[in-house]
Scaffold this active site. Structure first.
Site, PDB file in Angstrom:
ATOM      1  N   ASP A  11       1.379   4.825   3.312  1.00 54.43           N
ATOM      2  CA  ASP A  11       2.611   4.384   2.879  1.00 54.43           C
ATOM      3  C   ASP A  11       2.580   4.738   1.269  1.00 54.43           C
ATOM      4  O   ASP A  11       1.732   5.200   0.684  1.00 54.43           O
ATOM      5  CB  ASP A  11       2.583   2.889   2.966  1.00 54.43           C
ATOM      6  CG  ASP A  11       3.595   2.080   2.148  1.00 54.43           C
ATOM      7  OD1 ASP A  11       4.733   2.564   2.153  1.00 54.43           O
ATOM      8  OD2 ASP A  11       3.238   1.384   1.224  1.00 54.43           O
ATOM      9  N   ASP A  13       5.094   3.159  -1.931  1.00 51.30           N
ATOM     10  CA  ASP A  13       5.227   2.370  -2.830  1.00 51.30           C
ATOM     11  C   ASP A  13       4.424   0.865  -2.472  1.00 51.30           C
ATOM     12  O   ASP A  13       4.427   0.182  -1.273  1.00 51.30           O
ATOM     13  CB  ASP A  13       6.699   1.631  -3.055  1.00 51.30           C
ATOM     14  CG  ASP A  13       7.686   2.747  -3.326  1.00 51.30           C
ATOM     15  OD1 ASP A  13       7.384   3.135  -4.373  1.00 51.30           O
ATOM     16  OD2 ASP A  13       8.489   3.059  -2.696  1.00 51.30           O
TER      17      ASP A  13
END
Length: 223
Positions: A11, A13
């Site tokens: 991922d 952020d």
């Protein structure tokens, strides 16, 4: 030395990049433009992870206003681009962990709900763009996380079975995507969990630093 996973999917952020202040500023500038009050960054943290449209939708809903999102989103995207490189930083251990994985010959990918066009400039700004063989944004496919389809798509791109890959994330959105895809997941404690019970999640590991990723500990020099 071989690595226990054929591919690691990150991922963005909250996992690799601390971008909360910039996302919050873009959202607050948008709210001001449409006559609504700014909201604290801590509140915005609870809304990050499901894509930009859902982010704006939650902010408008919290303000109790009935606003056409189709009219608001172009304004938000202007601010989002303007704030993208305002103050992002890599979380501690990220450059070292990526370098260790690349030394092991492990292909790396990103699966984020951030609009795909905004990911390369951010990675380049932070100096980690060369680490990733594939980047999938929130608008790259018809589905986005928490659907497992983006993770299945990434595994298929590399010709790998999903259960031989590792997802690394920080939120309930990541966890549900990995669960739906059938991909093992490692979770980080420092991100934006959004209601995820980290200690009781069915994860390979829950870590404080990416250098603690399963299979990397032996590569970290002892002080």
């Amino acid at each position: 030395m071989s690595y226990p996973y054929s591919l690691v999917v990150f991922d963005l952020d909250g996992t690799l990049v601390d971008s909360a202040a910039d996302i919050a500023e873009a959202l607050n500038r948008t709210l001001e433009d449409i006559g609504l009050a700014r909201v604290p960054e801590a509140t915005v943290l609870g809304w990050i992870g499901d894509g930009v449209r859902r982010l704006v939708e939650q902010a408008v809903h919290a303000a109790g206003r009935d606003i056409d999102l189709a009219e608001v989103m172009p304004t938000f995207m202007v601010h989002y681009r303007q704030c993208l490189l305002r103050s992002p930083r890599l979380f501690d251990g990220v450059p070292e962990a990526l370098a260790l994985l690349r030394t092991r010959g492990v292909p790396l990918a990103i699966c984020t709900n951030k609009p795909a066009a905004l990911v390369p400039p951010l990675l380049q700004h932070l100096g980690i763009d060369a680490a990733f063989s594939l980047v999938l944004g929130g608008d790259s496919l018809p589905q986005r996380k928490p659907s497992g389809e983006p993770l299945r798509h990434i595994a298929a791109h590399f010709g790998l079975a999903v259960d031989t890959c590792l997802m690394v994330g920080d939120s309930l959105t990541d966890y549900r995507a990995a669960e739906d895809a059938g991909m093992p997941i490692t979770l980080v404690r420092y991100g934006y969990p959004r209601g995820l019970d980290l200690e009781n999640a069915h994860a390979v590991a829950v870590i404080d630093d990416l250098r603690e990723l399963p299979g990397l500990a032996a590569d970290i020099p002892t002080p």
